[in-house]
Design a protein around this motif. Structure first.
Motif, mmCIF file in Angstrom:
data_model
loop_
_atom_site.group_PDB
_atom_site.id
_atom_site.type_symbol
_atom_site.label_atom_id
_atom_site.label_comp_id
_atom_site.label_asym_id
_atom_site.label_seq_id
_atom_site.Cartn_x
_atom_site.Cartn_y
_atom_site.Cartn_z
ATOM 1 N N ARG A 47 10.712 3.991 -6.932
ATOM 2 C CA ARG A 47 9.274 3.751 -6.962
ATOM 3 C C ARG A 47 8.823 3.134 -5.645
ATOM 4 N N LEU A 48 9.560 2.147 -5.223
ATOM 5 C CA LEU A 48 9.175 1.442 -3.996
ATOM 6 C C LEU A 48 9.241 2.376 -2.792
ATOM 7 N N GLU A 49 10.244 3.234 -2.800
ATOM 8 C CA GLU A 49 10.336 4.182 -1.686
ATOM 9 C C GLU A 49 9.075 5.021 -1.616
ATOM 10 N N ALA A 50 8.669 5.495 -2.815
ATOM 11 C CA ALA A 50 7.482 6.354 -2.855
ATOM 12 C C ALA A 50 6.250 5.570 -2.403
ATOM 13 N N TRP A 51 6.105 4.372 -2.941
ATOM 14 C CA TRP A 51 4.909 3.584 -2.633
ATOM 15 C C TRP A 51 4.918 3.123 -1.175
ATOM 16 N N GLY A 52 6.078 2.762 -0.727
ATOM 17 C CA GLY A 52 6.184 2.247 0.634
ATOM 18 C C GLY A 52 5.689 3.270 1.639
ATOM 19 N N ALA A 53 6.002 4.553 1.333
ATOM 20 C CA ALA A 53 5.635 5.593 2.288
ATOM 21 C C ALA A 53 4.122 5.706 2.436
ATOM 22 N N GLU A 54 3.385 5.190 1.450
ATOM 23 C CA GLU A 54 1.925 5.310 1.509
ATOM 24 C C GLU A 54 1.310 4.332 2.509
ATOM 25 N N GLY A 55 2.025 3.354 2.905
ATOM 26 C CA GLY A 55 1.493 2.377 3.861
ATOM 27 C C GLY A 55 0.283 1.656 3.320
ATOM 28 N N LEU A 56 0.425 1.130 2.094
ATOM 29 C CA LEU A 56 -0.733 0.580 1.380
ATOM 30 C C LEU A 56 -1.434 -0.531 2.144
ATOM 31 N N GLU A 57 -0.650 -1.438 2.706
ATOM 32 C CA GLU A 57 -1.275 -2.589 3.371
ATOM 33 C C GLU A 57 -1.985 -2.160 4.656
ATOM 34 N N GLU A 58 -1.400 -1.174 5.280
ATOM 35 C CA GLU A 58 -2.063 -0.662 6.465
ATOM 36 C C GLU A 58 -3.400 -0.039 6.079
ATOM 37 N N GLN A 59 -3.338 0.700 4.946
ATOM 38 C CA GLN A 59 -4.586 1.286 4.445
ATOM 39 C C GLN A 59 -5.601 0.213 4.118
ATOM 40 N N LEU A 60 -5.110 -0.838 3.472
ATOM 41 C CA LEU A 60 -6.012 -1.928 3.075
ATOM 42 C C LEU A 60 -6.665 -2.542 4.298
ATOM 43 N N SER A 61 -5.831 -2.784 5.305
ATOM 44 C CA SER A 61 -6.344 -3.383 6.531
ATOM 45 C C SER A 61 -7.425 -2.487 7.124
ATOM 46 N N GLU A 62 -7.159 -1.191 7.067
ATOM 47 C CA GLU A 62 -8.113 -0.235 7.611
ATOM 48 C C GLU A 62 -9.420 -0.242 6.817
ATOM 49 N N LYS A 63 -9.262 -0.227 5.491
ATOM 50 C CA LYS A 63 -10.455 -0.190 4.637
ATOM 51 C C LYS A 63 -11.248 -1.483 4.774
ATOM 52 N N SER A 64 -10.561 -2.584 4.886
ATOM 53 C CA SER A 64 -11.261 -3.862 5.024
ATOM 54 C C SER A 64 -12.087 -3.837 6.300
ATOM 55 N N GLY A 65 -11.482 -3.294 7.366
ATOM 56 C CA GLY A 65 -12.210 -3.172 8.633
ATOM 57 C C GLY A 65 -13.441 -2.308 8.458
#
Lengths: 882, 381
Positions: free
Chosen positions: A695-713
């Motif tokens: 599960r973590l492998e799959a989720w990790g590949a999504e780069g969630l925190e990077e996405q979050l940082s981007e969306k927050s910006g």
């Protein structure tokens, strides 16, 4: 502006040209009856200004049915020292030519010049309408619309204001309205009319919400991700620790220990079982030994017992034998007594038989006597019966026949009497001795005869006389008589008698015999119901029996001899006998009983003696003593064994109990389960680890925190942009408000001069009244004395008057601003009363000093006192024709 | 490196807080992308610097990544950017990229993105660089927050004779940094002495900062926010022999410099000075200005003009004028040719600017002035 000349051609009913020349600067009154063309003139002026020459919406100008027509209008007017002349034609020849002081314009250019001068506009397409008319719309009043001022003012609005701008002494604002428009446009990019966000502003609002949602979702997912990471850390350390410690092996080891322990206990239990069996065996054996010993020990006692029994049996025998004589005597006595009782019973029976025979004889004698008497009577009754029967036989006659004969006789008698009455009556009274012969019967003396039949009277000597009874009935009577007589004779013959009396007599005898016969029969039956013969037999039998009984008694008396002692009754004797008999049998039974007892006692003595002798002999042997001794020893040995076994068992039981086999079982189960659970848990951990890693492998590949940082910006960016737009929207809103406010304030400043002119006219009509002009330069509140209201609340006539006053006030204002002010009134003020009309005339006359007024009417008489020369349209037309 | 006499003189590059994977999307798209790119360029520059300076190793003291869940691409690009320097790199997990059970590091390994010459210090211990005679004592963060001093046991870690003892840690040196009360990841200020270290390379503080002669924060090589001055450098540390005082040189790496100005405009010369300062800034600037005070219409025009120039020149410019009053002068108003009621409107707005909600009034005034100006210019033309 002064209109000087108007000429029209091919317009509606004016197919030929018609011209209005020499128009005056003041009032021009043009009159004519209905449909004379006043409205056509007005329409022509309007068309000349308002309609594009190319317009297709001016079909109404065309003369009826003239498809080739080219309606044309020529106008000349002066304004501000300049001479304008306009020639405009429509439909078939579309032209517009304008000359201003000799300078020529044509087409749309010419039209725009006119529109600018007068302050109106052209429609983008179609015919010109109210809203395009601008200032002329206010000053040119169509028929019946004089009262509707609001719309006209509204449509005139901008033209009016710009026309009046230089009136207020200062510049309203060069381009202020442009600014307002520009600001409105800018505001409209951000806000709707009601102030709601739109366009990019609205888009941003949505975008922000979308981003916030996305961020929340990302945040949640990151939280999940981190939770999974934490889980992974925990799982990994747990898994490794378990792999290192291997707790399930320890559990399994302890389980095996417990199993071994349990096996030991089980072997103890098996031993216990064996020992217990042995013990049971020993105990059983011991019991048998005890029994044997007891049996042996009981023999001695038995011998004593038997000796005692023997003595007792002997004593008993002696006792019994002693009772024998008394019992024998009792039997003998009882027997004697019984014999006596039997004899007495025999005597009693003899006596009773005798007594019964005597009674029988007496009864039979009585019976015989009765029978004899009955027999005698029966014979007598039989005789009478026979007599009656004979009499009856002799006089047998038919009662009915007698009755019929009697009836016939009576009829005959009646018939005879009737015949006598109708018969010819012949009476006679003869001299004695004389006779007559009637029907061969001689008559003498006197007499009378009734004659029914033809009769012949022979008078001796005289001859014969024929007598013929008359009347028709006579013949039938005669026939009836004959018939009845014949019938009677026949009946009597049948009865076998000569006369009816005889028959009657015979019948009486018969009936008497019948009754006597019945009586005799009844009597006979009473004495000999079963017949006479039977009665005779019974009598005979009775006699025979009587004789037999007498003989029997005699024989009995002979045998007994003394028959006169009186013994007791048979029943008493019998009862006494029975008592004695039972006493006898009791005594005999007692003696039998006693004999049996003696025999038994004797036998007992013999038996006891034998048994005692046997046992005594047996006990005297030494073998049994030895056996007893041996038995005692064996018992002692077994008892010792038993006690040993009990001890062993107790110790075993304690051992087993101390080991708690039940708990051991549970321990085994517990340790087994523990081992399984722990191993299972480890397997689960391994599986979960694998799952979490995947599960973590799959989720990790999504780069969630990077996405979050981007969306927050992005959100921050959007927020900033939104704030900018928000502020801009606010600023624009404010700016527009302030601009509108200031512009309105300016408009209000224009009110004052308009009010001045309005007051000027109003005071002529209503000296006490006021009509206020509102900020839109619209006549609003009207007051007159205590009356207060808006103009629309006034009567139609008053409204029309107020409308006209207002229009004149506008005209004054426009004139002051240097604008052209031609006033056209088409049949106006028709609803005004004379007094008001008078006032209005003064007002119009006053206004005409400043403005040119064209007044069209079909009531020229109403306007006679206006002080101008009316022009007759009819006359103009005839001029044109001429 | 080797000395002129051919003997080995250990030298290494100290850097930290790369914060890779951070995005700058609050800026315009183009600017944000450039700022992201600059961070990769910074790594390349570091590698290049290490080559140029003949460094024996590069020590990265934590927060290589800004977050655990960065994209695969970011991970690969980071390691790719190190390629120029073939010597050993030691990367330490910091608080942003702690060595959790599943972390950006485990992912990097799974992706097979980590080159052979890069050591990931995922567990506390000693990494021996035999050739370079360096013993690196690592204190990686293995949890998101740590409240104990992970360098506590450095003193117990033995290193071979003749090796430099270099500490590598990430956290706040206690009592030295501002705002470090209750801060997580504490580090004792005298750790160097306690653990007998030749040097303690630290990360977490984004500016270059000396704690003592053997303890330094290198700071981030590329600034990523307006705070923390002295960001944008890397340290080259040379220690001739164990026990020698380190020779430390600071090298600028940063491409973009971040400036945040808070200015009050009161007299016309204030604006002049502001514009001058803006003009002096290099093009590689990220500028954030917040103004208060008051400005005339003419000044506003000049400011707008200067800002529009700056926007074209600089990477990014943001100017917050929410607290700046617009105060047109007589001349200003005269130049607008606001006749009639427009004049009244300007007067009203000016008045409102002094009222409860000055913001909208000022903006409205600016809009109106702008419109009138452009109209006049249109007319003049």
């Amino acid at each position: 502006m002064k209109l000087q000349r108007l000429r029209i051609e091919q317009v509606r009913q004016f197919r030929t040209p018609i011209a209005l020349d020499d128009l005056q600067p003041g009032i021009n009154l043009i009159h004519g009856p209905n449909e004379s063309g006043k409205s056509t003139l007005v329409r022509a002026i309007r068309a000349a200004f308002f309609e594009r020459h190319r317009s297709k919406s001016v079909e109404d100008l065309r003369p009826w049915g003239d498809s080739a027509a080219a309606p044309a209008i020529e106008l000349s007017f002066e304004h501000g020292g300049h001479q304008w002349s306009l020639t405009k034609s429509f439909l078939q020849r579309k032209r517009c030519d304008l000359q201003i002081d000799g300078q020529s314009f044509s087409g749309e250019e010419a039209e725009e010049k006119l529109a600018e001068l007068l302050g109106y506009q052209f429609p983008k397409k179609g015919g010109s309408k109210e809203e395009h008319w601008g200032i002329p719309g206010l000053l040119w009043v169509e028929q019946g619309t004089g009262q509707d001022i609001e719309k006209a003012v509204e449509h005139a609005g901008d033209h009016l204001k710009s026309a009046l701008n230089n009136l207020v002494g200062e510049v309203a604002s060069t381009g202020g309205d442009d600014v307002i428009q520009a600001i409105e446009k800018q505001r409209a990019e951000l806000l709707t009319g009601t102030g709601k966000p739109r366009g990019e502003y609205l888009q941003l609002e949505k975008e922000r919400a979308g981003l916030e949602a996305e961020i929340a979702e990302l945040g949640a997912r990151i939280e999940q991700y981190q939770a999974q990471v934490d889980r992974l850390g925990i799982l990994t350390s747990e898994f490794e620790r378990a792999n290192r410690d291997r707790p399930w092996e320890e559990a399994r080891r302890r389980m095996e220990q417990a199993q071994q322990h349990l096996r030991q206990v089980e072997s103890l239990q098996a031993q216990q079982l064996r020992e217990q069996e042995t013990l049971d065996h020993v105990r059983q054996h011991l019991k048998l030994l005890h029994q044997n010993r007891e049996q042996m020990q009981s023999q001695g006692k038995k011998l004593e017992q038997r000796e005692a029994d023997l003595c007792k049996a002997r004593e008993l025998l002696v006792e019994e034998e002693a009772r024998t004589p008394a019992l024998d005597q009792a039997v003998r006595d009882a027997r004697e007594e019984y014999d006596t009782a039997v004899r007495i019973v025999e005597q009693a029976r003899q006596h009773e038989i005798r007594t019964r025979l005597k009674q029988e004889i007496a009864r039979l004698q009585g019976q015989y006597k009765t029978s004899r008497q009955s027999l005698d009577k029966a014979a007598e009754f039989q005789q009478k019966l026979d007599e009656a029967r004979q009499q009856k036989q002799e006089n047998r006659v038919d009662a009915d026949a007698v009755q019929q004969a009697r009836a016939t006789r009576r009829q005959l008698d009646e018939e005879r009497i009737r015949s006598q009455t109708i018969a010819t009556r012949l009476t006679w009274q003869l001299e004695p001795g004389q006779s007559l012969e009637l029907n061969n019967e001689s008559l003498e003396g006197k007499g009378e005869r009734r004659l029914l039949d033809e009769s012949t009277m022979q008078i001796p000597g005289v001859g014969r006389l024929g007598i013929y009874p008359g009347g028709e009935d006579l013949a039938s009577v005669r026939r009836n008589l004959a018939r009845l007589e014949q019938a009677l004779d026949e009946k009597l013959r049948e009865l076998g008698v000569r006369s009816l009396d005889e028959a009657e007599h015979k019948l009486a005898h018969y009936q008497d015999a019948t009754s006597r016969l019945k009586h005799s029969e009844d009597l006979l039956l009473s004495v000999a119901p079963q017949g006479l013969e039977r009665l005779r037999t019974v009598t005979r039998d009775t006699l025979a029996e009587l004789e037999a009984r007498k003989e029997e008694l005699n024989a009995l008396l002979d045998a007994s001899g003394t028959a006169d002692d009186y013994p007791p009754s048979l029943a008493d004797a019998e009862r006494a006998r029975k008592q004695v008999e039972s006493r006898l049998s009791g005594a005999e039974a007692a003696r039998r009983q006693h004999e049996k007892a003696v025999l038994t006692a004797r036998q007992n003595v013999q038996n006891a003696n034998r048994e005692w002798e046997q046992l005594a002999e047996e006990l005297s042997k030494s073998e049994s003593q030895r056996q007893l001794q041996e038995l005692v020893e064996r018992i002692s040995a077994s008892e010792k064994r038993e006690s040993e076994l009990v001890t062993t068992l107790a110790s075993l039981d304690k051992k087993i109990r101390d080991a708690r086999p039940d708990l051991l079982q549970q321990d085994i189960q517990r340790f087994r389960q523990a081992a399984e659970t722990q191993q299972k848990a480890q397997e689960n951990r391994e599986r979960e680890l694998r799952d979490v890693r995947v599960r973590l492998e799959a989720w990790g590949a999504e780069g969630l925190e990077e996405q979050l940082s981007e969306k927050s910006g992005e959100l921050e960016h959007a927020n900033r942009r939104y704030e900018e737009l928000h502020r801009r929207a606010e600023a624009l809103d404010l700016l527009l408000n302030v601009l509108s406010e200031k512009r309105q304030a300016l408009t209000r400043r224009l009110q004052a001069p308009l009010q001045k002119h309005l007051d000027h006219y109003l005071s002529v009509l209503f000296p006490e009244a006021t009509l206020e002009v509102d900020e839109h330069l619209m006549p609003g509140r009207f007051s007159r004395g205590s009356e207060l209201g808006t103009m629309t609340e006034l009567s139609f006539g008053a409204r029309e008057q107020m409308g006209l006053i207002s229009r004149l006030a506008y005209a004054d204002l426009l004139r002051e601003a240097g604008r052209p002010t031609l006033i056209i009134l088409d049949d106006t003020l028709v609803h005004s009363d004379a007094e008001r009309l008078d006032g209005m005339k003064r007002i119009l006359f006053d206004a005409a000093h400043r403005h040119q007024i064209l007044l069209f009417t079909c009531h020229p008489e109403k306007w006679q006192d206006l002080g101008v020369e009316p022009r007759d349209l009819q006359a103009l037309k005839s001029q044109a024709v001429s | 490196m080797y000395s002129d006499r051919g003997s080995l003189v250990p030298r290494f590059l100290h850097t930290a807080d790369w914060q890779m994977g951070r995005s700058f999307s609050r800026f315009e798209t183009e600017d944000g992308a450039a700022l992201v790119e600059a961070r990769y360029a910074a790594i390349e520059k570091l590698a290049q610097l290490a080559v140029e300076q003949e460094c024996d190793a590069v020590l990265v003291a934590g927060d290589v990544f800004d977050a655990q869940a960065v994209s695969d691409r970011t991970i690969r690009r980071v390691f790719n950017a190190t390629s120029v320097f073939k010597g050993p790199w030691i990367m330490l997990p910091g608080n942003h990229d702690a060595a959790l059970a599943e972390s950006v590091w485990t992912r990097a390994r799974r992706l097979d993105a980590v080159p052979g010459n890069i050591h990931l210090a995922l567990e506390a211990g000693v990494i021996l660089l035999e050739e370079q005679r360096l013993a690196v004592l690592t204190a990686p963060l293995t949890q998101r927050h740590t409240y104990t001093d992970l360098t506590e046991d450095f003193k117990d870690r033995e290193t071979p004779q003749g090796f430099l003892r270099i500490g590598l840690a990430h956290g706040s040196v206690q009592g030295v940094l501002p705002d470090d009360v209750d801060s997580t990841n504490p580090i004792a200020p005298d750790r160097v002495d306690l653990a007998n270290l030749d040097y303690l390379a630290l990360g977490d503080w984004h500016g270059t900062k000396e704690i003592n002669e053997r303890t330094w924060y290198s700071g981030t090589p590329e600034p990523e926010r307006f705070r923390n001055n002295d960001a944008g450098y890397a340290l080259v540390v040379t220690i001739p022999e164990p026990g020698a005082v380190p020779e430390i040189t600071s090298h600028e790496i940063a491409r973009y410099r971040w400036h945040q100005w808070r200015e009050t405009l009161s007299v016309p010369s204030d604006l002049d000075r502001l514009i001058e300062r803006m003009e002096e800034l290099p093009e590689t600037s990220v500028l954030d200005i917040r103004l208060d005070g008051a400005i005339t219409l003419e000044g506003l025009q000049r400011l707008d003009h200067a800002l529009s120039l700056a926007e074209a020149r600089f990477r990014s410019v943001a100017c917050d004028r929410a607290s700046l009053q617009l105060e047109p002068t007589e001349d200003d108003i005269a130049s607008l040719h606001a006749d009639g009621y427009l004049g009244d409107v300007i007067e009203e707005l000016q008045m409102r600017q002094g009222g409860d909600s000055p913001g909208p009034a000022r903006d409205a005034l600016a809009i109106l002035a702008g419109m009138l100006k452009s109209r006049d210019q249109g007319v003049n033309q």
